[in-house]
Design a protein around this motif. Structure first.
Motif, mmCIF file in Angstrom:
data_model
loop_
_atom_site.group_PDB
_atom_site.id
_atom_site.type_symbol
_atom_site.label_atom_id
_atom_site.label_comp_id
_atom_site.label_asym_id
_atom_site.label_seq_id
_atom_site.Cartn_x
_atom_site.Cartn_y
_atom_site.Cartn_z
ATOM 1 N N ALA A 165 32.285 -8.749 -18.816
ATOM 2 C CA ALA A 165 33.491 -9.226 -19.480
ATOM 3 C C ALA A 165 34.546 -8.121 -19.553
ATOM 4 O O ALA A 165 34.220 -6.958 -19.825
ATOM 5 C CB ALA A 165 33.148 -9.703 -20.889
ATOM 6 N N PRO A 166 35.825 -8.450 -19.317
ATOM 7 C CA PRO A 166 36.870 -7.456 -19.559
ATOM 8 C C PRO A 166 36.910 -7.090 -21.035
ATOM 9 O O PRO A 166 36.448 -7.841 -21.899
ATOM 10 C CB PRO A 166 38.149 -8.177 -19.122
ATOM 11 C CG PRO A 166 37.818 -9.629 -19.141
ATOM 12 C CD PRO A 166 36.349 -9.732 -18.853
ATOM 13 N N ASP A 224 39.110 -7.067 -23.234
ATOM 14 C CA ASP A 224 39.890 -7.897 -24.154
ATOM 15 C C ASP A 224 39.440 -9.354 -24.171
ATOM 16 O O ASP A 224 40.099 -10.198 -24.769
ATOM 17 C CB ASP A 224 41.375 -7.818 -23.809
ATOM 18 C CG ASP A 224 41.679 -8.291 -22.382
ATOM 19 O OD1 ASP A 224 40.722 -8.562 -21.616
ATOM 20 O OD2 ASP A 224 42.874 -8.383 -22.035
ATOM 21 N N GLN A 225 38.317 -9.661 -23.521
ATOM 22 C CA GLN A 225 37.836 -11.045 -23.516
ATOM 23 C C GLN A 225 37.366 -11.441 -24.911
ATOM 24 O O GLN A 225 36.576 -10.725 -25.545
ATOM 25 C CB GLN A 225 36.684 -11.199 -22.519
ATOM 26 C CG GLN A 225 36.148 -12.625 -22.411
ATOM 27 C CD GLN A 225 35.198 -12.781 -21.239
ATOM 28 O OE1 GLN A 225 35.619 -12.732 -20.085
ATOM 29 N NE2 GLN A 225 33.908 -12.936 -21.519
ATOM 30 N N ARG A 226 37.840 -12.566 -25.392
ATOM 31 C CA ARG A 226 37.534 -12.987 -26.754
ATOM 32 C C ARG A 226 36.030 -13.182 -26.940
ATOM 33 O O ARG A 226 35.347 -13.722 -26.083
ATOM 34 C CB ARG A 226 38.267 -14.286 -27.071
ATOM 35 C CG ARG A 226 38.108 -14.760 -28.510
ATOM 36 C CD ARG A 226 38.935 -15.995 -28.774
ATOM 37 N NE ARG A 226 38.787 -16.459 -30.143
ATOM 38 C CZ ARG A 226 39.431 -17.508 -30.643
ATOM 39 N NH1 ARG A 226 40.268 -18.194 -29.872
ATOM 40 N NH2 ARG A 226 39.239 -17.855 -31.903
ATOM 41 N N PHE A 237 31.856 -6.657 -27.367
ATOM 42 C CA PHE A 237 31.970 -8.063 -26.982
ATOM 43 C C PHE A 237 32.619 -8.957 -28.035
ATOM 44 O O PHE A 237 32.823 -10.148 -27.790
ATOM 45 C CB PHE A 237 30.594 -8.592 -26.576
ATOM 46 C CG PHE A 237 30.097 -7.950 -25.304
ATOM 47 C CD1 PHE A 237 30.673 -8.250 -24.081
ATOM 48 C CD2 PHE A 237 29.076 -7.005 -25.331
ATOM 49 C CE1 PHE A 237 30.252 -7.642 -22.905
ATOM 50 C CE2 PHE A 237 28.636 -6.393 -24.160
ATOM 51 C CZ PHE A 237 29.228 -6.713 -22.948
ATOM 52 N N TRP A 238 32.958 -8.402 -29.200
ATOM 53 C CA TRP A 238 33.776 -9.110 -30.193
ATOM 54 C C TRP A 238 34.968 -8.215 -30.513
ATOM 55 O O TRP A 238 34.957 -7.457 -31.499
ATOM 56 C CB TRP A 238 32.953 -9.408 -31.445
ATOM 57 C CG TRP A 238 32.027 -10.564 -31.304
ATOM 58 C CD1 TRP A 238 32.285 -11.875 -31.604
ATOM 59 C CD2 TRP A 238 30.667 -10.538 -30.826
ATOM 60 N NE1 TRP A 238 31.184 -12.656 -31.344
ATOM 61 C CE2 TRP A 238 30.175 -11.866 -30.870
ATOM 62 C CE3 TRP A 238 29.818 -9.522 -30.372
ATOM 63 C CZ2 TRP A 238 28.876 -12.193 -30.469
ATOM 64 C CZ3 TRP A 238 28.531 -9.841 -29.969
ATOM 65 C CH2 TRP A 238 28.073 -11.165 -30.018
ATOM 66 N N TYR A 264 28.431 -14.624 -22.539
ATOM 67 C CA TYR A 264 29.655 -13.956 -22.962
ATOM 68 C C TYR A 264 29.774 -12.524 -22.436
ATOM 69 O O TYR A 264 30.850 -11.928 -22.469
ATOM 70 C CB TYR A 264 29.784 -13.966 -24.486
ATOM 71 C CG TYR A 264 28.741 -13.176 -25.242
ATOM 72 C CD1 TYR A 264 28.759 -11.782 -25.290
ATOM 73 C CD2 TYR A 264 27.722 -13.826 -25.943
ATOM 74 C CE1 TYR A 264 27.809 -11.072 -26.001
ATOM 75 C CE2 TYR A 264 26.768 -13.121 -26.659
ATOM 76 C CZ TYR A 264 26.810 -11.741 -26.689
ATOM 77 O OH TYR A 264 25.878 -11.029 -27.390
ATOM 78 N N ARG A 301 32.353 -11.814 -17.136
ATOM 79 C CA ARG A 301 33.736 -12.269 -16.955
ATOM 80 C C ARG A 301 33.758 -13.787 -16.832
ATOM 81 O O ARG A 301 32.934 -14.384 -16.129
ATOM 82 C CB ARG A 301 34.317 -11.626 -15.707
ATOM 83 C CG ARG A 301 35.768 -11.990 -15.420
ATOM 84 C CD ARG A 301 36.206 -11.335 -14.109
ATOM 85 N NE ARG A 301 36.115 -9.889 -14.199
ATOM 86 C CZ ARG A 301 37.088 -9.108 -14.651
ATOM 87 N NH1 ARG A 301 38.208 -9.654 -15.100
ATOM 88 N NH2 ARG A 301 36.919 -7.799 -14.676
ATOM 89 N N ARG A 302 34.694 -14.425 -17.506
ATOM 90 C CA ARG A 302 34.815 -15.874 -17.366
ATOM 91 C C ARG A 302 36.239 -16.304 -17.072
ATOM 92 O O ARG A 302 37.142 -15.514 -17.191
ATOM 93 C CB ARG A 302 34.325 -16.575 -18.645
ATOM 94 C CG ARG A 302 35.028 -16.211 -19.936
ATOM 95 C CD ARG A 302 34.502 -17.072 -21.082
ATOM 96 N NE ARG A 302 35.234 -16.837 -22.323
ATOM 97 C CZ ARG A 302 34.842 -16.042 -23.306
ATOM 98 N NH1 ARG A 302 33.693 -15.407 -23.177
ATOM 99 N NH2 ARG A 302 35.576 -15.876 -24.398
#
Length: 342
Positions: free
Chosen positions: A38-39, A41-43, A154-155, A338, A341-342
């Motif tokens: 995940a980047p 800044d990914q929520r 991740f958060w 999560y 990357r999505r």
């Protein structure tokens, strides 16, 4: 972790130190490259653990309202509870100093999936910061110093809730002890703390630290659990990202200091001095501010000299007792969606 397994780990460490840690790591297993994670800044996802369960794991020594200083969240190490880890040392000392603290109990004595444990930390940070209208300072031992970083990674909303993250021999880059021990079935958290785990690749992807947070890593070169923990390859050390970082070996302050893994997280006066220095100053701890007289202190504040040996022995014995631990499994839990990357 069974008593036999606990003893096996100690024997493995001795073998590693004799042979050289560089020859001990297991062959990495293939997995997704870091670009798949995940980047930054990914929520973050919705928490999967029921709210009542998350709340029941959080215990504080008083109201969090109208505080004059940031409350402290204490996070225990693998195979431990907050009571076993902190009741006889940090909680006593913090109470005497008038610090407001909370503890979080991680599932199955912190031996289950660390991804799930991370949700407990997310909830604790959100709850404490909302109640206090202040940032939260985090003090964690071993896995307890590493798992808050999973929450921060991740958060992303939690990054605005933390002022200091202080780790006592945290397993930030795992341990080669688990690389060897987990060739056989291990509990999930041991698999995830193996130095070549997919969990650690995800945790350390993108950046290890974040702007606005002060990171203090106190570790000991004589660590027998988080291995290697000396020199430029020290597992506990943090190196990347925009956070303010201080990686400090106890031996930089007290040459020849012999604190082991369990001592630095419970009774060691030098480790405690670094924790308090970080809590009481802007930025991370500074080893030059530590009074060298601490090197002569047998125990940190809060520890009762009359019961110190008994309390320490009870902690280590609890760590080796399998009751309440997660069942051993043949491989680490798969990464949650999560993490990608999505």
């Amino acid at each position: 972790m069974r008593v036999a397994r606990f003893r096996l780990l100690v024997l493995l460490v001795a073998a590693l130190l004799a042979a050289g840690a560089g020859t001990a790591s297991a062959t990495p297993h293939r997995g997704p490259d870091t670009g798949a994670f995940a980047p930054l800044d990914q929520r973050g996802p919705r928490l999967s653990v029921p709210p009542a369960q998350l709340q029941a794991a959080l215990h504080c020594n008083g109201s969090l309202k109208k505080l004059a200083a940031d409350p402290v969240l204490l996070v225990p190490g693998t195979t431990l509870t907050p009571e076993v880890n902190f009741d006889w040392n940090y909680l006593r000392a913090f109470d005497r100093d008038g610090r407001r603290w909370c503890t979080v109990t991680l599932p199955q004595d912190a031996t289950g999936d660390i991804q799930v444990a991370g949700e407990y930390v997310v909830h604790a940070l959100r709850t404490m910061s909302k109640a206090a209208h202040r940032d939260v300072d985090v003090v964690g031992f071993s896995q307890g110093g590493m798992v808050p970083r999973w929450a921060l990674r991740f958060w992303p909303d939690t990054r605005d809730l933390v002022d200091d993250l202080i780790g006592l021999s945290p397993s930030n880059h795992g341990t080669v002890v688990a690389d060897l021990a987990c060739k056989r079935p291990c509990n999930p958290s041991f698999h995830q703390q193996a130095s070549q785990s997919q969990f650690l690749k995800a945790l350390n992807s993108g950046a290890e630290t974040f702007a606005g947070i002060d990171y203090t890593v106190a570790y000991t070169n004589t660590d027998e659990v988080v291995v290697p923990n000396a020199g430029p390859a020290a597992s506990s050390a943090l190196r990347t990202g925009n956070g303010a970082i201080a990686n400090i070996a106890l031996q930089e302050i007290c040459p020849g200091h012999l604190a082991d893994h369990f001592q630095i997280g419970s009774s060691d006066a030098v480790g405690y001095a670094l924790v308090v220095d970080a809590l009481d100053h802007e930025g991370p701890a500074d080893r030059l501010r530590i009074d060298r007289l601490v090197c002569a202190q047998p125990f940190q504040p809060g520890v009762d000299p009359a019961t110190a040996v008994q309390d320490f022995t009870a902690m280590v014995a609890y760590a080796g007792n399998p009751q309440g631990n997660a069942p051993d499994v043949p491989a680490e839990p798969p990464l949650k969606p999560y993490a990608f990357r999505r």
